[in-house]
Design a protein around this motif. Structure first.
Motif, PDB file in Angstrom:
ATOM      1  N   LEU A  99      -1.336  -0.804  -4.706  1.00  0.00           N
ATOM      2  CA  LEU A  99      -0.786  -1.128  -3.387  1.00  0.00           C
ATOM      3  C   LEU A  99       0.064  -2.389  -3.472  1.00  0.00           C
ATOM      4  N   SER A 100      -0.382  -3.372  -4.240  1.00  0.00           N
ATOM      5  CA  SER A 100       0.398  -4.593  -4.428  1.00  0.00           C
ATOM      6  C   SER A 100       1.754  -4.284  -5.053  1.00  0.00           C
ATOM      7  N   LEU A 101       1.755  -3.428  -6.066  1.00  0.00           N
ATOM      8  CA  LEU A 101       3.003  -3.055  -6.722  1.00  0.00           C
ATOM      9  C   LEU A 101       3.909  -2.266  -5.780  1.00  0.00           C
ATOM     10  N   ASP A 102       3.318  -1.412  -4.971  1.00  0.00           N
ATOM     11  CA  ASP A 102       4.101  -0.622  -4.016  1.00  0.00           C
ATOM     12  C   ASP A 102       4.782  -1.539  -3.007  1.00  0.00           C
ATOM     13  N   TRP A 103       4.041  -2.522  -2.505  1.00  0.00           N
ATOM     14  CA  TRP A 103       4.648  -3.485  -1.585  1.00  0.00           C
ATOM     15  C   TRP A 103       5.721  -4.311  -2.287  1.00  0.00           C
ATOM     16  N   GLY A 104       5.469  -4.688  -3.537  1.00  0.00           N
ATOM     17  CA  GLY A 104       6.471  -5.438  -4.283  1.00  0.00           C
ATOM     18  C   GLY A 104       7.752  -4.653  -4.458  1.00  0.00           C
ATOM     19  N   TYR A 105       7.610  -3.400  -4.792  1.00  0.00           N
ATOM     20  CA  TYR A 105       8.774  -2.531  -4.931  1.00  0.00           C
ATOM     21  C   TYR A 105       9.524  -2.428  -3.599  1.00  0.00           C
ATOM     22  N   GLY A 106       8.773  -2.284  -2.504  1.00  0.00           N
ATOM     23  CA  GLY A 106       9.402  -2.172  -1.197  1.00  0.00           C
ATOM     24  C   GLY A 106      10.163  -3.431  -0.803  1.00  0.00           C
ATOM     25  N   LEU A 107       9.592  -4.595  -1.074  1.00  0.00           N
ATOM     26  CA  LEU A 107      10.278  -5.844  -0.732  1.00  0.00           C
ATOM     27  C   LEU A 107      11.568  -5.977  -1.534  1.00  0.00           C
ATOM     28  N   LEU A 108      11.491  -5.703  -2.835  1.00  0.00           N
ATOM     29  CA  LEU A 108      12.670  -5.880  -3.673  1.00  0.00           C
ATOM     30  C   LEU A 108      13.785  -4.915  -3.298  1.00  0.00           C
ATOM     31  N   THR A 109      13.438  -3.665  -3.062  1.00  0.00           N
ATOM     32  CA  THR A 109      14.472  -2.653  -2.841  1.00  0.00           C
ATOM     33  C   THR A 109      14.927  -2.573  -1.394  1.00  0.00           C
ATOM     34  N   GLU A 110      13.993  -2.665  -0.442  1.00  0.00           N
ATOM     35  CA  GLU A 110      14.356  -2.553   0.974  1.00  0.00           C
ATOM     36  C   GLU A 110      14.563  -3.922   1.612  1.00  0.00           C
ATOM     37  N   GLY A 111      13.609  -4.833   1.409  1.00  0.00           N
ATOM     38  CA  GLY A 111      13.729  -6.143   2.038  1.00  0.00           C
ATOM     39  C   GLY A 111      14.844  -6.991   1.475  1.00  0.00           C
ATOM     40  N   LEU A 112      15.077  -6.897   0.147  1.00  0.00           N
ATOM     41  CA  LEU A 112      16.091  -7.732  -0.491  1.00  0.00           C
ATOM     42  C   LEU A 112      17.306  -6.935  -0.956  1.00  0.00           C
ATOM     43  N   GLY A 113      17.243  -5.632  -0.835  1.00  0.00           N
ATOM     44  CA  GLY A 113      18.414  -4.803  -1.116  1.00  0.00           C
ATOM     45  C   GLY A 113      18.755  -4.635  -2.577  1.00  0.00           C
ATOM     46  N   ILE A 114      17.786  -4.760  -3.459  1.00  0.00           N
ATOM     47  CA  ILE A 114      18.045  -4.599  -4.889  1.00  0.00           C
ATOM     48  C   ILE A 114      18.119  -3.116  -5.245  1.00  0.00           C
ATOM     49  N   ASP A 115      19.101  -2.758  -6.025  1.00  0.00           N
ATOM     50  CA  ASP A 115      19.250  -1.380  -6.490  1.00  0.00           C
ATOM     51  C   ASP A 115      18.037  -1.014  -7.346  1.00  0.00           C
ATOM     52  N   PRO A 116      17.280   0.030  -6.983  1.00  0.00           N
ATOM     53  CA  PRO A 116      16.115   0.425  -7.787  1.00  0.00           C
ATOM     54  C   PRO A 116      16.457   0.710  -9.244  1.00  0.00           C
ATOM     55  N   GLY A 117      17.706   1.108  -9.493  1.00  0.00           N
ATOM     56  CA  GLY A 117      18.123   1.397 -10.854  1.00  0.00           C
ATOM     57  C   GLY A 117      18.222   0.169 -11.745  1.00  0.00           C
ATOM     58  N   LEU A 118      18.105  -1.027 -11.150  1.00  0.00           N
ATOM     59  CA  LEU A 118      18.166  -2.267 -11.915  1.00  0.00           C
ATOM     60  C   LEU A 118      16.779  -2.821 -12.234  1.00  0.00           C
ATOM     61  N   LEU A 119      15.741  -2.036 -11.916  1.00  0.00           N
ATOM     62  CA  LEU A 119      14.376  -2.494 -12.133  1.00  0.00           C
ATOM     63  C   LEU A 119      13.758  -1.833 -13.367  1.00  0.00           C
ATOM     64  N   HIS A 120      12.861  -2.582 -13.993  1.00  0.00           N
ATOM     65  CA  HIS A 120      12.066  -2.072 -15.100  1.00  0.00           C
ATOM     66  C   HIS A 120      10.685  -2.716 -14.984  1.00  0.00           C
ATOM     67  N   ALA A 121       9.645  -2.001 -15.364  1.00  0.00           N
ATOM     68  CA  ALA A 121       8.291  -2.540 -15.290  1.00  0.00           C
ATOM     69  C   ALA A 121       7.637  -2.495 -16.657  1.00  0.00           C
ATOM     70  N   THR A 122       6.662  -3.383 -16.840  1.00  0.00           N
ATOM     71  CA  THR A 122       5.797  -3.305 -18.017  1.00  0.00           C
ATOM     72  C   THR A 122       4.357  -3.169 -17.544  1.00  0.00           C
ATOM     73  N   VAL A 123       3.551  -2.473 -18.316  1.00  0.00           N
ATOM     74  CA  VAL A 123       2.173  -2.146 -17.937  1.00  0.00           C
ATOM     75  C   VAL A 123       1.283  -2.280 -19.168  1.00  0.00           C
ATOM     76  N   PHE A 124       0.034  -2.658 -18.937  1.00  0.00           N
ATOM     77  CA  PHE A 124      -0.942  -2.820 -20.019  1.00  0.00           C
ATOM     78  C   PHE A 124      -1.244  -1.472 -20.665  1.00  0.00           C
ATOM     79  N   ALA A 125      -1.112  -1.443 -22.003  1.00  0.00           N
ATOM     80  CA  ALA A 125      -1.274  -0.189 -22.731  1.00  0.00           C
ATOM     81  C   ALA A 125      -2.711   0.100 -23.136  1.00  0.00           C
ATOM     82  N   GLY A 126      -3.599  -0.906 -22.968  1.00  0.00           N
ATOM     83  CA  GLY A 126      -4.977  -0.732 -23.397  1.00  0.00           C
ATOM     84  C   GLY A 126      -5.199  -1.295 -24.799  1.00  0.00           C
ATOM     85  N   ASP A 127      -6.460  -1.668 -25.081  1.00  0.00           N
ATOM     86  CA  ASP A 127      -6.814  -2.159 -26.406  1.00  0.00           C
ATOM     87  C   ASP A 127      -8.210  -1.648 -26.763  1.00  0.00           C
TER      88      ASP A 127
END
Length: 388
Positions: A99-127
């Protein structure tokens, strides 16, 4: 978008989602915290991340000024500052990471108008101890954001023991061409927002146990994002540095790396003074002293007559106002000048030390350490003095 507008947009976005704004603390961490300065927004909230109920509830948002001594050597590049502001949100045992990530995505793309195509994410792969962060991975895949899986880069901890967990970092493309490659392979991907899922505690022997209260802690660098939104190539070109760029080059002609260091360190020294720290040989006072002396080393490299007494009072006023500090600008300038005088006296003694037969030949690392630890002479100044 100016930084003040960016702050208000951020705060209002999360207030609409039931977050309560808390007042950011000074650079001085709470009693008992082992760090010299507040390095992230979570430091003042440590007791509440450990489970103590916060008086404002379980969803929080704020703006926190931070100082990272670990970044001192990085200052001068496009993304690092010594003192900076962090926009932060917290879930204290309330909602989870997706939910935190979803809100973050919404703020960046809708609230701040950033093109979603300019975003990249990294995620924990596990150990070997914890599996991959499949919930965050699924969220980004559902949003169509490319994901890179890493291990060390996406595991957050506040030290060798204590709360820790996987994180997901959001990157924004800063290149002039269409996005390519991945964040770990191309530094044109600039990290702007880290979402930490505090799910575990690491014990003394290294094992992990689940936390009774699962938290989410996010941090977004204000100046870094502002520079990207304003189409600037570095944090030093965003609007908070406008008066510095207008006044300092006319005062002290410097190359770009030196200009960045001088502006950053003087601005940082003003903020540190404004929070009540005074120059000293140890602890916080030594960090302040080091900032001022690094500035003077650069200024005197080309012209020994330069000094902080030339610093326009407008820059001190602008910095104190921006960080909401009530110290008088004249007092800041007085303390900076006193530190400059101390350093000049030190250098006179340093010239006498370097005149000794021991230091007439090629200096070894042991010599440099001795000159720094015993006489307080930084390597840059030793090199400069030997070239006089």
């Amino acid at each position: 978008m100016k930084t003040e507008q960016l702050v208000s947009t951020f705060i209002e976005y999360f207030e609409e989602r039931a977050h309560r704004r808390i007042v950011g603390s000074t650079l001085l961490p709470p009693p008992g915290d082992p760090v010299l300065f507040t390095t992230s927004g979570m430091h003042p909230l440590t007791p509440y991340l450990e489970g103590r109920p916060h008086p404002l509830g379980r969803r929080l948002v704020n703006v926190q000024r931070c100082l990272r001594t670990t970044d001192l050597e990085e200052v001068g590049d496009a993304t690092h500052l010594t003192v900076f502001e962090m926009l932060g949100t917290w879930s204290l045992g309330d909602y989870e990471g997706p939910l935190s990530l979803d809100w973050g995505y919404g703020l960046l793309t809708e609230g701040l108008g950033i093109d979603p195509g300019l975003l990249h994410a990294t995620v924990f792969a596990g150990d070997s101890q914890i599996g991959p962060d499949t919930a965050s991975l699924q969220l980004w895949q559902d949003r169509g954001v490319p994901v890179e899986l890493t291990v060390e880069d996406n595991w957050w901890s506040n030290g060798p023991v204590g709360p820790c967990g996987p994180d997901s970092e959001i990157f924004l493309w800063s290149g002039d061409c269409p996005p390519e490659s991945t964040p770990t392979r191309d530094d044109r991907w600039v990290e702007v927002w880290n979402h930490v899922m505090m799910t575990h505690r690491r014990l003394d022997e290294g094992s992990l146990v689940p936390l009774p209260q699962r938290n989410v802690d996010t941090g977004l660098g204000l100046e870094r994002l502002a520079s990207l939104l304003q189409g600037k190539s570095s944090v030093f070109e965003c609007d908070v540095f406008d008066p510095w760029h207008r006044l300092v080059p006319t005062l002290w002609p410097l190359d770009e790396p030196s200009l960045r260091l001088v502006c950053d360190h003087l601005r940082s020294a003003i903020v540190v003074l404004g929070d009540g720290v005074r120059p000293a040989n140890t602890g916080r006072g030594y960090v302040l002293r080091r900032l001022v002396r690094r500035v003077l080393t650069v200024l005197w490299r080309d012209d020994p007559s330069r000094g902080v007494d030339d610093l326009p009072v407008q820059l001190v006023e602008h910095t104190l106002d921006h960080f909401r500090q009530d110290m008088r600008p004249g007092d800041v300038l007085r303390l900076l000048l006193e530190e400059e005088r101390r350093f000049r006296r030190l250098l006179e003694r340093g010239r006498q030390v370097l005149a000794r037969p021991r230091f007439q030949g090629r200096l070894t690392e042991e010599d440099f350490h001795y000159l720094h630890d015993t006489h307080g002479l930084p390597r840059e100044m030793v090199t400069s003095l030997r070239q006089e």
